[in-house]
Motif scaffolding. Structure first.
Motif, PDB file in Angstrom:
ATOM      1  N   GLU A  93       0.807  -1.215   0.000  1.00 42.66           N
ATOM      2  CA  GLU A  93       0.000   0.000   0.000  1.00 42.66           C
ATOM      3  C   GLU A  93       0.846   1.274   0.000  1.00 42.66           C
ATOM      4  OE1 GLU A  93      -4.073  -1.472   2.076  1.00 42.66           O
ATOM      5  OE2 GLU A  93      -2.377  -1.159   3.441  1.00 42.66           O
ATOM      6  N   THR A  94       2.118   1.122  -0.287  1.00 36.79           N
ATOM      7  CA  THR A  94       2.996   2.287  -0.403  1.00 36.79           C
ATOM      8  C   THR A  94       4.092   1.996  -1.415  1.00 36.79           C
ATOM      9  OG1 THR A  94       4.444   3.811   0.774  1.00 36.79           O
ATOM     10  CG2 THR A  94       4.398   1.555   1.570  1.00 36.79           C
ATOM     11  N   ARG A  95       4.579   3.056  -2.032  1.00 34.06           N
ATOM     12  CA  ARG A  95       5.688   2.927  -2.981  1.00 34.06           C
ATOM     13  C   ARG A  95       6.979   3.492  -2.403  1.00 34.06           C
ATOM     14  NH1 ARG A  95       2.999   5.632  -7.968  1.00 34.06           N
ATOM     15  NH2 ARG A  95       1.253   5.940  -6.585  1.00 34.06           N
ATOM     16  N   GLY A  96       7.002   3.757  -1.103  1.00 37.31           N
ATOM     17  CA  GLY A  96       8.204   4.290  -0.485  1.00 37.31           C
ATOM     18  C   GLY A  96       7.925   5.196   0.690  1.00 37.31           C
ATOM     19  N   CYS A  97       6.651   5.502   0.898  1.00 40.37           N
ATOM     20  CA  CYS A  97       6.275   6.342   2.036  1.00 40.37           C
ATOM     21  C   CYS A  97       6.271   5.532   3.324  1.00 40.37           C
ATOM     22  CB  CYS A  97       4.881   6.932   1.810  1.00 40.37           C
ATOM     23  SG  CYS A  97       4.791   8.071   0.402  1.00 40.37           S
ATOM     24  N   ILE A  98       6.060   6.211   4.431  1.00 37.14           N
ATOM     25  CA  ILE A  98       6.012   5.588   5.745  1.00 37.14           C
ATOM     26  C   ILE A  98       4.550   5.365   6.115  1.00 37.14           C
ATOM     27  CG2 ILE A  98       6.548   5.873   8.191  1.00 37.14           C
ATOM     28  CD1 ILE A  98       8.788   7.874   7.217  1.00 37.14           C
ATOM     29  N   LEU A  99       4.188   4.119   6.385  1.00 39.95           N
ATOM     30  CA  LEU A  99       2.854   3.805   6.874  1.00 39.95           C
ATOM     31  C   LEU A  99       2.900   3.841   8.393  1.00 39.95           C
ATOM     32  CD1 LEU A  99       1.955   0.788   4.562  1.00 39.95           C
ATOM     33  CD2 LEU A  99       1.506   3.219   4.200  1.00 39.95           C
ATOM     34  N   ILE A 100       1.838   4.305   9.010  1.00 41.47           N
ATOM     35  CA  ILE A 100       1.805   4.471  10.463  1.00 41.47           C
ATOM     36  C   ILE A 100       0.659   3.662  11.045  1.00 41.47           C
ATOM     37  CG2 ILE A 100       0.404   6.570  10.327  1.00 41.47           C
ATOM     38  CD1 ILE A 100       2.067   7.667  12.680  1.00 41.47           C
ATOM     39  N   GLY A 101       0.899   3.034  12.201  1.00 41.59           N
ATOM     40  CA  GLY A 101      -0.126   2.244  12.867  1.00 41.59           C
ATOM     41  C   GLY A 101       0.022   2.324  14.377  1.00 41.59           C
ATOM     42  N   GLN A 102      -0.957   1.766  15.071  1.00 42.71           N
ATOM     43  CA  GLN A 102      -0.884   1.723  16.529  1.00 42.71           C
ATOM     44  C   GLN A 102      -0.155   0.483  17.016  1.00 42.71           C
ATOM     45  OE1 GLN A 102      -5.039   2.106  17.663  1.00 42.71           O
ATOM     46  NE2 GLN A 102      -4.759   4.281  18.073  1.00 42.71           N
ATOM     47  N   GLN A 103      -0.229  -0.588  16.245  1.00 40.55           N
ATOM     48  CA  GLN A 103       0.433  -1.845  16.570  1.00 40.55           C
ATOM     49  C   GLN A 103       0.987  -2.417  15.285  1.00 40.55           C
ATOM     50  OE1 GLN A 103      -2.903  -3.983  18.129  1.00 40.55           O
ATOM     51  NE2 GLN A 103      -2.743  -3.074  20.146  1.00 40.55           N
ATOM     52  N   GLY A 104       1.822  -3.451  15.425  1.00 42.18           N
ATOM     53  CA  GLY A 104       2.389  -4.038  14.227  1.00 42.18           C
ATOM     54  C   GLY A 104       2.557  -5.535  14.350  1.00 42.18           C
ATOM     55  N   THR A 105       2.672  -6.180  13.184  1.00 46.74           N
ATOM     56  CA  THR A 105       3.022  -7.595  13.106  1.00 46.74           C
ATOM     57  C   THR A 105       4.315  -7.675  12.303  1.00 46.74           C
ATOM     58  OG1 THR A 105       1.884  -8.033  11.020  1.00 46.74           O
ATOM     59  CG2 THR A 105       0.547  -8.135  13.031  1.00 46.74           C
ATOM     60  N   ASP A 106       4.736  -8.865  11.953  1.00 49.16           N
ATOM     61  CA  ASP A 106       5.972  -9.005  11.183  1.00 49.16           C
ATOM     62  C   ASP A 106       5.906  -8.319   9.831  1.00 49.16           C
ATOM     63  OD1 ASP A 106       7.163 -10.424  13.194  1.00 49.16           O
ATOM     64  OD2 ASP A 106       6.783 -12.386  12.295  1.00 49.16           O
ATOM     65  N   SER A 107       4.703  -8.220   9.253  1.00 46.29           N
ATOM     66  CA  SER A 107       4.615  -7.674   7.898  1.00 46.29           C
ATOM     67  C   SER A 107       3.482  -6.667   7.701  1.00 46.29           C
ATOM     68  CB  SER A 107       4.444  -8.820   6.898  1.00 46.29           C
ATOM     69  OG  SER A 107       3.270  -9.546   7.201  1.00 46.29           O
ATOM     70  N   SER A 108       2.987  -6.078   8.800  1.00 48.62           N
ATOM     71  CA  SER A 108       1.909  -5.104   8.658  1.00 48.62           C
ATOM     72  C   SER A 108       1.847  -4.195   9.887  1.00 48.62           C
ATOM     73  CB  SER A 108       0.558  -5.806   8.484  1.00 48.62           C
ATOM     74  OG  SER A 108       0.185  -6.467   9.676  1.00 48.62           O
ATOM     75  N   VAL A 109       1.087  -3.120   9.745  1.00 47.48           N
ATOM     76  CA  VAL A 109       0.688  -2.304  10.893  1.00 47.48           C
ATOM     77  C   VAL A 109      -0.830  -2.333  10.954  1.00 47.48           C
ATOM     78  CG1 VAL A 109       2.718  -0.811  10.989  1.00 47.48           C
ATOM     79  CG2 VAL A 109       0.793  -0.140   9.556  1.00 47.48           C
ATOM     80  N   VAL A 110      -1.379  -2.176  12.144  1.00 47.51           N
ATOM     81  CA  VAL A 110      -2.832  -2.216  12.304  1.00 47.51           C
ATOM     82  C   VAL A 110      -3.315  -0.911  12.940  1.00 47.51           C
ATOM     83  CG1 VAL A 110      -2.963  -4.729  12.397  1.00 47.51           C
ATOM     84  CG2 VAL A 110      -2.651  -3.452  14.503  1.00 47.51           C
ATOM     85  N   ASN A 111      -4.597  -0.672  12.795  1.00 50.66           N
ATOM     86  CA  ASN A 111      -5.230   0.558  13.273  1.00 50.66           C
ATOM     87  C   ASN A 111      -4.557   1.788  12.672  1.00 50.66           C
ATOM     88  OD1 ASN A 111      -6.995  -0.944  14.879  1.00 50.66           O
ATOM     89  ND2 ASN A 111      -5.599  -0.899  16.615  1.00 50.66           N
ATOM     90  N   SER A 112      -4.261   1.711  11.399  1.00 51.10           N
ATOM     91  CA  SER A 112      -3.525   2.774  10.728  1.00 51.10           C
ATOM     92  C   SER A 112      -4.292   4.089  10.684  1.00 51.10           C
ATOM     93  CB  SER A 112      -3.149   2.333   9.310  1.00 51.10           C
ATOM     94  OG  SER A 112      -2.338   3.292   8.695  1.00 51.10           O
ATOM     95  N   SER A 113      -5.562   4.033  10.373  1.00 47.16           N
ATOM     96  CA  SER A 113      -6.346   5.269  10.283  1.00 47.16           C
ATOM     97  C   SER A 113      -6.444   5.952  11.649  1.00 47.16           C
ATOM     98  CB  SER A 113      -7.744   4.955   9.733  1.00 47.16           C
ATOM     99  OG  SER A 113      -8.476   6.132   9.546  1.00 47.16           O
TER     100      SER A 113
END
Length: 144
Positions: A93-113
């Motif tokens: 879901e990104t081409r180089g930007c930083i995605l932000i989340g409240q928690q994370g797993t090995d390959s994702s972040v959750v509660n991003s919005s």
């Protein structure tokens, strides 16, 4: 009147795999999880940080309801422009930007919005529109 108030955002990367780079971002005593695609990682360094309108995001939700549609942008990255901190859960879901989340797993972040809105609320509270306040983001890697 206060002049030249510096607010530093710290981003520490702690994991790198073939698909993504995981990290954490600290802003004003609040910690967020971050995710970047491994193929396009912002080089370690200190960069300017600003809010600006984005041709991709500014007219979409949740960007329209926070900070007047302005989206956090990391500027001064050699060979790159328009890299932002935005909502997303997976490296695809990104081409180089930083995605932000409240928690994370090995390959994702959750509660991003939710994390994005919280991050932007802190920026608004710190008064980023005050010309005497400037932000930088320091990015560093803490993995082998």
């Amino acid at each position: 009147m206060l002049y030249n108030i510096h607010c530093q955002i710290l981003m520490r990367r702690f994991s790198n795999t073939s698909t993504c780079t995981r990290g954490e971002l600290m802003l004003h005593k609040t910690k967020f999880q971050t995710l970047e695609p491994s193929k396009v990682v912002i080089p370690d360094g200190e960069y300017l940080f600003r809010l600006s309108l984005s041709p991709t995001f500014s007219k979409k939700y949740p960007y329209t309801v926070v900070l007047g549609g302005k989206v956090p942008e990391v500027i001064g990255i050699p060979g790159h422009s328009g890299l932002r901190i935005h909502v997303g859960n997976y490296p695809s879901e990104t081409r180089g930007c930083i995605l932000i989340g409240q928690q994370g797993t090995d390959s994702s972040v959750v509660n991003s919005s939710l994390a994005y809105r919280q991050f932007c609320a802190i920026i608004a509270e710190l008064n980023i529109d005050n010309p005497n306040v400037f932000f930088t983001i320091k990015i560093y890697s803490d993995y082998d």
